[in-house]
Design an enzyme around this catalytic site. Structure first.
Site, PDB file in Angstrom:
ATOM      1  N   TRP A  90       0.831  -1.218   0.000  1.00  0.00           N
ATOM      2  CA  TRP A  90       0.000   0.000   0.000  1.00  0.00           C
ATOM      3  C   TRP A  90       0.857   1.255   0.000  1.00  0.00           C
ATOM      4  O   TRP A  90       0.539   2.229  -0.677  1.00  0.00           O
ATOM      5  CB  TRP A  90      -0.981  -0.006   1.161  1.00  0.00           C
ATOM      6  CG  TRP A  90      -1.973  -1.125   1.072  1.00  0.00           C
ATOM      7  CD1 TRP A  90      -2.183  -2.111   1.987  1.00  0.00           C
ATOM      8  CD2 TRP A  90      -2.883  -1.396  -0.010  1.00  0.00           C
ATOM      9  NE1 TRP A  90      -3.162  -2.961   1.545  1.00  0.00           N
ATOM     10  CE2 TRP A  90      -3.599  -2.551   0.325  1.00  0.00           C
ATOM     11  CE3 TRP A  90      -3.135  -0.767  -1.231  1.00  0.00           C
ATOM     12  CZ2 TRP A  90      -4.574  -3.102  -0.507  1.00  0.00           C
ATOM     13  CZ3 TRP A  90      -4.097  -1.301  -2.067  1.00  0.00           C
ATOM     14  CH2 TRP A  90      -4.793  -2.461  -1.701  1.00  0.00           C
ATOM     15  N   ASP A 112      -1.394   6.643   6.365  1.00  0.00           N
ATOM     16  CA  ASP A 112      -2.510   5.763   5.997  1.00  0.00           C
ATOM     17  C   ASP A 112      -2.718   4.825   7.180  1.00  0.00           C
ATOM     18  O   ASP A 112      -1.852   4.007   7.489  1.00  0.00           O
ATOM     19  CB  ASP A 112      -2.124   4.980   4.729  1.00  0.00           C
ATOM     20  CG  ASP A 112      -3.152   3.921   4.338  1.00  0.00           C
ATOM     21  OD1 ASP A 112      -4.155   3.726   5.074  1.00  0.00           O
ATOM     22  OD2 ASP A 112      -2.947   3.271   3.295  1.00  0.00           O
ATOM     23  N   LYS A 150     -11.822  -1.614   6.963  1.00  0.00           N
ATOM     24  CA  LYS A 150     -11.005  -2.563   7.712  1.00  0.00           C
ATOM     25  C   LYS A 150     -11.469  -2.599   9.173  1.00  0.00           C
ATOM     26  O   LYS A 150     -11.814  -3.641   9.687  1.00  0.00           O
ATOM     27  CB  LYS A 150      -9.518  -2.175   7.643  1.00  0.00           C
ATOM     28  CG  LYS A 150      -8.997  -1.915   6.235  1.00  0.00           C
ATOM     29  CD  LYS A 150      -8.777  -3.188   5.445  1.00  0.00           C
ATOM     30  CE  LYS A 150      -8.697  -2.959   3.949  1.00  0.00           C
ATOM     31  NZ  LYS A 150      -7.535  -2.249   3.470  1.00  0.00           N
TER      32      LYS A 150
HETATM   33  C1  LIG Z   1      -7.034  -1.908   2.136  1.00  0.00           C
HETATM   34  C2  LIG Z   1      -5.984  -0.882   2.217  1.00  0.00           C
HETATM   35  C3  LIG Z   1      -5.824   0.086   1.215  1.00  0.00           C
HETATM   36  C4  LIG Z   1      -6.675   0.121  -0.027  1.00  0.00           C
HETATM   37  O1  LIG Z   1      -7.898   0.628   0.311  1.00  0.00           O
HETATM   38  P1  LIG Z   1      -9.073   0.913  -0.744  1.00  0.00           P
HETATM   39  O2  LIG Z   1     -10.100   1.505   0.153  1.00  0.00           O
HETATM   40  O3  LIG Z   1      -9.457  -0.396  -1.344  1.00  0.00           O
HETATM   41  O4  LIG Z   1      -8.581   1.877  -1.755  1.00  0.00           O
HETATM   42  C5  LIG Z   1      -4.850   1.044   1.398  1.00  0.00           C
HETATM   43  N1  LIG Z   1      -4.072   1.062   2.492  1.00  0.00           N
HETATM   44  C6  LIG Z   1      -4.197   0.144   3.468  1.00  0.00           C
HETATM   45  C7  LIG Z   1      -3.305   0.202   4.657  1.00  0.00           C
HETATM   46  C8  LIG Z   1      -5.157  -0.849   3.352  1.00  0.00           C
HETATM   47  O5  LIG Z   1      -5.267  -1.767   4.328  1.00  0.00           O
END
Ligand SMILES: *Cc1c(COP(=O)(O)O)cnc(C)c1O
Length: 360
Positions: A101, A171, A195
């Site tokens: 990511w 993030d 998540k």
């Molecule tokens: C799942 C995830 C993403 C991607 O997220 P989307 O909402 O599908 O764009 C990005 N960063 C992390 C840390 C994730 O767990």
């Protein structure tokens, strides 16, 4: 009704209480005679929902007034572009690449400016967090970027990087609301909610207000400007209204659990059950350097692809679902977010012990 223990990395398990409440309110929300899915986002009823959600989130995280809270769409992926578009003033940013990511975010940022990869753990399949105490931060960097919890690899920054005074952007998709956080250490905290908070479709961005600019390149799309959404309190256009409503319920649930300090204790307690077993097992082993282990995502392997596949299939038959690891790590991954009850982790470990005994 038979609910399984769902170890999915995302979309993931939600508190049963929240789902039941939402079911009860499905046809008639609070005497409005309609579902939250059916109501105008400009209505008084909905305005209360989104304002209460924001207030509860601010209370849970202790978000100061000089930060804006935005409820957006487009997932974390959209932020991979929005962040450089909004924050690159000098056209430079530093990225710490600790997983897929972070790597995608870095690659996306490279389209807009000079995105430096200042540290990486790719040399060992992202199984650790690099030392970030004295990195070569670019003098011109507009921000330093991390993915705080690496969902795929199961690592977590337990210490934030030394950004040498530069703005930190994180993030936190897979560790959002899993523990108390000092918001003032960050310029931007963001994540998709699917998540650890709510249903897919909502992205929360918490941004220090001085980083919200109105002097962006005129080519930056209206929907990708933070100012658009900050000025309109996330109601510039139709927001992901139902998803925000569910997030609001999860915030209430978290407050009832005792807040984020209590969640951290619960999460540590749950993770310890699994990690202690992994450390004592002869068949299973964790894939992450111990001091960098995530409380949320726990990858593990047997070292034998056949056993791994057998384990995932037999676990599923026993009501323990979505344990297959990400294809880049292989093996298994148990995501044990806020809403995973302790009994779920205990059942998993019990099952692992039984599998180990049968396959010794
Ligand atoms: C799942 C995830 C993403 C991607 O997220 P989307 O909402 O599908 O764009 C990005 N960063 C992390 C840390 C994730 O767990």
């Amino acid at each position: 009704m038979a609910r399984v223990y769902n170890f999915s990395a995302g979309p993931a398990v939600l508190p049963e209480e929240v789902l039941k409440e939402a079911a009860d309110e499905m046809l008639d929300y609070n005497g409005s005679g309609m579902s939250v899915m059916e109501m105008s986002h400009r209505s008084k009823v909905y305005d209360d929902i989104i304002k209460t959600a924001e207030a509860d989130l601010r209370e849970l995280m202790g978000i100061p007034d000089d930060y804006a809270v935005l409820f957006l769409q487009g997932g974390a992926w959209t932020q991979f572009s929005a962040i450089p578009m909004n924050l690159m003033k000098n056209g430079v940013a530093d990225y710490i690449v600790t997983g897929q990511w972070a790597k995608k975010a870095w690659q996306e940022a490279s389209k807009y400016g000079k995105a430096n990869k200042i540290a990486s753990s790719e040399d060992e399949t992202f199984s650790y967090i690099p030392d970030c105490s004295d990195l070569p931060i670019d003098d011109d960097a507009d921000y330093v970027y991390i993915c705080e919890n690496n969902t795929i690899y199961g690592t977590k920054f337990w210490q934030l990087p030394n950004t040498k005074g530069k703005t930190l952007v994180a993030d936190v998709s897979s560790c959002f609301l899993s523990e108390p956080v000092d918001v003032t250490k960050y310029g931007v905290i963001y994540g998709g909610v699917q998540k650890n908070i709510g249903p897919a479709g909502v992205t929360i961005v918490i941004i220090r207000k001085d980083l919200i600019r109105d002097d962006l390149d005129e080519k930056v799309p209206t929907m990708l400007k933070y100012k658009t959404h900050a000025d309109a309190n996330s109601l510039f256009n139709t927001p992901p209204a139902y998803g925000i409503y569910i997030c609001g319920k999860v915030f209430k649930w978290l407050k009832k659990q005792g807040g984020l300090a209590e969640m951290k204790k619960k999460n540590e307690d749950k993770a310890k059950i699994l990690y202690d077993f992994l450390d004592s097992s002869k068949l299973f082993k964790g894939t992450v350097r111990k001091e960098d282990r995530s409380l949320m995502n726990v990858p593990f392997v047997t070292g034998n692809d056949e056993f791994d596949a057998k384990f995932v299939a037999e676990a599923k038959a026993a009501g323990l679902e979505n344990l297959k690891g990400h294809r880049s790590v292989g093996g298994m991954r148990a995501s044990i977010y806020n809403a995973m009850p302790k009994e779920g982790v205990e059942k998993l470990v019990e099952f692992m012990k039984k599998f180990e005994a049968e396959n010794a």
